[in-house]
Motif scaffolding. Structure first.
Motif, PDB file in Angstrom:
ATOM      1  N   LEU A   1      54.776  26.284  42.035  1.00 24.71           N
ATOM      2  CA  LEU A   1      54.181  27.123  43.074  1.00 24.71           C
ATOM      3  C   LEU A   1      52.700  26.833  43.213  1.00 24.71           C
ATOM      4  CD1 LEU A   1      55.824  30.583  42.258  1.00 24.71           C
ATOM      5  CD2 LEU A   1      56.492  28.966  44.036  1.00 24.71           C
ATOM      6  N   ARG A   2      52.218  26.993  44.419  1.00 19.74           N
ATOM      7  CA  ARG A   2      50.786  26.868  44.716  1.00 19.74           C
ATOM      8  C   ARG A   2      50.384  28.053  45.584  1.00 19.74           C
ATOM      9  NH1 ARG A   2      50.478  25.034  50.020  1.00 19.74           N
ATOM     10  NH2 ARG A   2      52.412  24.098  50.808  1.00 19.74           N
ATOM     11  N   GLY A   3      49.089  28.303  45.672  1.00 23.15           N
ATOM     12  CA  GLY A   3      48.657  29.406  46.516  1.00 23.15           C
ATOM     13  C   GLY A   3      47.153  29.587  46.494  1.00 23.15           C
ATOM     14  N   ARG A   4      46.691  30.562  47.273  1.00 22.72           N
ATOM     15  CA  ARG A   4      45.267  30.900  47.331  1.00 22.72           C
ATOM     16  C   ARG A   4      45.171  32.424  47.457  1.00 22.72           C
ATOM     17  NH1 ARG A   4      40.841  27.774  48.046  1.00 22.72           N
ATOM     18  NH2 ARG A   4      42.196  25.994  48.449  1.00 22.72           N
ATOM     19  N   ILE A   5      44.637  33.056  46.427  1.00 20.92           N
ATOM     20  CA  ILE A   5      44.570  34.521  46.360  1.00 20.92           C
ATOM     21  C   ILE A   5      43.247  34.986  46.956  1.00 20.92           C
ATOM     22  CG2 ILE A   5      44.682  36.512  44.816  1.00 20.92           C
ATOM     23  CD1 ILE A   5      46.132  34.701  42.796  1.00 20.92           C
ATOM     24  N   ASP A   6      43.321  35.934  47.875  1.00 16.22           N
ATOM     25  CA  ASP A   6      42.110  36.401  48.549  1.00 16.22           C
ATOM     26  C   ASP A   6      41.104  36.987  47.572  1.00 16.22           C
ATOM     27  OD1 ASP A   6      43.156  35.623  50.948  1.00 16.22           O
ATOM     28  OD2 ASP A   6      43.786  37.614  51.586  1.00 16.22           O
ATOM     29  N   ARG A   7      41.600  37.817  46.657  1.00 14.33           N
ATOM     30  CA  ARG A   7      40.636  38.509  45.785  1.00 14.33           C
ATOM     31  C   ARG A   7      41.344  39.013  44.526  1.00 14.33           C
ATOM     32  NH1 ARG A   7      37.021  43.670  47.882  1.00 14.33           N
ATOM     33  NH2 ARG A   7      36.662  44.688  45.859  1.00 14.33           N
ATOM     34  N   ILE A   8      40.649  38.899  43.388  1.00 13.81           N
ATOM     35  CA  ILE A   8      41.139  39.426  42.107  1.00 13.81           C
ATOM     36  C   ILE A   8      40.043  40.314  41.522  1.00 13.81           C
ATOM     37  CG2 ILE A   8      42.011  38.876  39.812  1.00 13.81           C
ATOM     38  CD1 ILE A   8      42.746  36.092  40.899  1.00 13.81           C
ATOM     39  N   ASP A   9      40.356  41.587  41.327  1.00 13.88           N
ATOM     40  CA  ASP A   9      39.397  42.536  40.741  1.00 13.88           C
ATOM     41  C   ASP A   9      39.762  42.825  39.289  1.00 13.88           C
ATOM     42  OD1 ASP A   9      38.225  42.642  43.182  1.00 13.88           O
ATOM     43  OD2 ASP A   9      38.496  44.798  43.504  1.00 13.88           O
ATOM     44  N   ARG A  10      38.726  43.157  38.520  1.00 12.09           N
ATOM     45  CA  ARG A  10      38.920  43.575  37.119  1.00 12.09           C
ATOM     46  C   ARG A  10      38.487  45.033  37.010  1.00 12.09           C
ATOM     47  NH1 ARG A  10      37.858  40.396  31.539  1.00 12.09           N
ATOM     48  NH2 ARG A  10      37.688  42.183  30.129  1.00 12.09           N
ATOM     49  N   ILE A  11      39.340  45.852  36.358  1.00 16.52           N
ATOM     50  CA  ILE A  11      39.076  47.286  36.274  1.00 16.52           C
ATOM     51  C   ILE A  11      39.275  47.730  34.821  1.00 16.52           C
ATOM     52  CG2 ILE A  11      39.772  49.581  37.090  1.00 16.52           C
ATOM     53  CD1 ILE A  11      40.884  48.224  39.584  1.00 16.52           C
TER      54      ILE A  11
END
Length: 623
Positions: free
Chosen positions: A457-467
């Motif tokens: 699989l391949r992809g491009r994630i818009d945003r990853i937040d850390r909480i």
């Protein structure tokens, strides 16, 4: 030198013969002068009959001009030559041989001077002979008025046109007129046809006039009219299907000239039978059955040659035939967007860039600038890159788009404030446009395995937040949507795979140690209500079900299952491939297919602690 002298004499003689022709004189004088010049030059001496047809034609024209009182009118040499070319083309061109039984079609204006054994004049409806424009002037006359010379001339030309058409037949004329229009409304005959029939006696008219209100589509009521090969085949098929008379169809099937066409018709009937209501999907609705084609598709989408993106899998789930058109056949849709229409894809890309720029500036800000100031700066930076070499129209469109983007970004600022207040601690955006599996990214592809099978699989994630939560650090996968975002039910039903697959990829590629776990995933509707979290209560179970779902989908497409089965109603009005799709016929047949395993999810408030996953037998693995 002697040859040049001889050539000079020949040229001088030629000029002496032709030069006197270049003067104005009556038509008959031109014809006599031309004939004299031809004789002087020795043209036609071997066969005196060769030019006789031309001389006769020129004399006939001179006689006509004389009868019209125009015989003494002078004609310039150039005008005479132009007319001569037309006369020569009509007189000397050889008549091409016609195949017996052949029919040549032409409009009335094209048949002047033509001859034929029989002439079929069709379409004799009111307004054809005479044309309405020639009759209208007479209809506008008041009682006692006389028609003008131009009105009489126009009507006379219509009469001549009709008589010339009738006179072009050597043996007979067949006149056809429609009795009704396409809606069954009665039509009037052409005026000249009415005049012709009125000039006949009752017995003569009944002998030559036939009127038919309607024919059976297959000519079952008039078998004698089925004379063309196609009509004969249609009639034979109708006799067999509607009346059970098979003799004619059997005779045609044994004839090589008809057999191949009938085999094609039989194949079409077989296709219709397999596509009828209640039957399963077949090759006529996208289920590929040819072994060689299936093997080729399997190779094209094997782990060695293809890396899937979640959006490709979602396309297949949304409509397998659309996936087939786009990713197997690689059909390019026709661009139908108007010059002034909005490009939603381009706008979405700009919004992503602006949001990324804003969040970076927000994280790096050392002064007390407000969010509004940071947003304006981000918008200006992104849009200013594209202002170079834009036309005036593009600049105007960009100004309109700027206003729309400004409103969306202002709404995002309000959403962001609510987003931070709903979290257990302030979310920290750590990655934007996080890409994996593509050549221009820093991270490798994400591999899923099920037994001995592997999918990349391949992809491009818009945003990853850390909480930060009470249970420790968590991550959140966010996908921006400038349009209407998918619902959590679509994720729960396994129709939208992107977010859970992205969460699995982040776990493997960024937090493989397990120190940071998944909090939730969700779509951020920029025009909606902002971020809506989707929490998987049994994430471990969801992961296993998701892997099974992915392999089930890929197994279907590798086996050639590209049936016409869209998940959304009304797709035929907007789908890029609606021009090559048989969706209406398939829906009328009420067909269905296996959708495979589904995942389970529940929408909760952001930050809710998921329950402890149940221990399950390890059947899958991600590498």
């Amino acid at each position: 030198m002697a040859r040049l002298s001889k050539a000079h004499e020949v040229l001088k003689s030629l000029i002496g013969v032709l030069d006197p022709l270049n003067q104005s004189r009556p038509w008959s004088a031109h014809a006599s002068a031309l004939r004299l010049a031809a004789g002087t030059l020795g043209l036609g001496t071997r066969d005196g009959r060769a030019l006789e047809t031309l001389w006769d034609a020129l004399e006939d024209r001179a006689e006509v001009l004389e009868k019209l009182g125009r015989g003494a009118e002078t004609v310039s040499w150039s005008e005479f030559v132009d007319k001569l070319a037309s006369v020569t083309a009509e007189t000397l061109s050889p008549r091409s041989a016609s195949t017996p039984g052949s029919i040549r079609s032409a409009v009335v204006e094209e048949i002047a001077g033509c001859r034929a054994s029989h002439v079929l004049l069709v379409g004799l409806v009111e307004g054809s002979f005479p044309r309405r424009s020639a009759v209208q002037r007479f209809l506008e006359l008041r009682p006692g008025d006389e028609p003008s010379p131009s009105a009489r001339s126009a009507y006379a030309r219509e009469t001549l046109r009709f008589l010339q058409t009738l006179g072009s037949a050597d043996r007979g004329v067949l006149l056809f007129y429609p009795t009704t229009d396409a809606k069954g409304q009665p039509l009037l005959r052409a005026g000249f046809l009415d005049d012709l029939l009125g000039a006949l006696s009752s017995s003569a008219e009944s002998a030559c006039h036939r009127s038919y209100a309607r024919f059976h589509p297959a000519l079952l009521d008039r078998e004698d009219l089925a004379v063309t090969p196609a009509d004969v085949r249609v009639l034979a098929s109708a006799l067999a299907g509607e009346e059970g008379r098979l003799a004619k169809l059997r005779a045609l099937a044994s004839d090589p000239s008809h057999r191949s066409v009938l085999e094609g018709a039989a194949a079409a009937l077989s296709a219709l039978e397999r596509r009828r209501r209640g039957t399963p999907y077949s090759e006529f609705e996208g289920l590929i059955s040819d072994p060689a084609a299936v093997a080729s598709i399997a190779r094209s989408f094997s782990p060695e040659t293809h890396t899937f993106s979640p959006s490709q899998l979602e396309t297949y789930l949304s409509c397998p035939f659309q996936f087939f058109s786009r990713h197997v056949l690689h059909l390019k849709p026709i661009e139908e967007r108007d010059e002034l229409a909005e490009d939603y894809t381009e706008r979405g890309s700009r919004l992503h860039d602006i949001l990324e720029e804003f969040e970076k500036r927000k994280a790096e800000a050392v002064d007390e600038r407000s969010d509004e100031q940071l947003l304006v700066a981000a918008i200006d930076k992104v849009l200013s890159r594209e202002l170079v070499e834009l036309s005036e129209l593009d600049l105007g469109l960009r100004e309109l788009e700027y206003g729309q983007i400004q409103r969306i970004i202002n709404q995002y600022a309000r959403q962001r404030s609510a987003y931070e207040s709903d979290a257990p601690s302030s979310p920290v955006p750590q990655w934007f446009e996080f890409g994996f599996g593509d050549p221009d990214t820093d991270h490798p592809d994400f591999k899923l395995s099920l037994g001995a099978e592997i999918v990349k699989l391949r992809g491009r994630i818009d945003r990853i937040d850390r909480i930060e939560t009470e249970a420790g650090p968590k991550f959140r996968v966010i996908d921006y949507k400038s349009g209407t975002p998918p619902s959590s039910k679509e994720v729960a039903d396994g129709r939208m795979l992107q977010l859970p697959l992205y969460a699995m990829a982040v776990e493997k590629l960024l937090f493989e140690s397990g120190d940071v776990g998944l909090l939730d995933v969700g779509y951020w509707g920029l025009k909606d209500k902002g971020y809506k979290p989707i929490v998987f209560q049994e994430w471990e179970e969801v992961r296993h079900t998701l892997v099974e779902r992915v392999f089930h989908v890929i197994g279907q497409l590798r086996s050639g299952e590209f049936v016409v089965d869209p998940r959304k109603d009304g797709c035929e009005t907007y789908c890029e491939y609606r021009g090559v799709c048989r969706i209406r016929q398939v829906r009328a047949a009420v067909k269905s297919r296996d959708v495979g395993p589904t995942v389970s999810a529940e929408t909760t408030v952001a930050g809710r602690k998921p329950r402890t996953p149940r221990k399950t037998k390890q059947t899958t693995d991600e590498t």
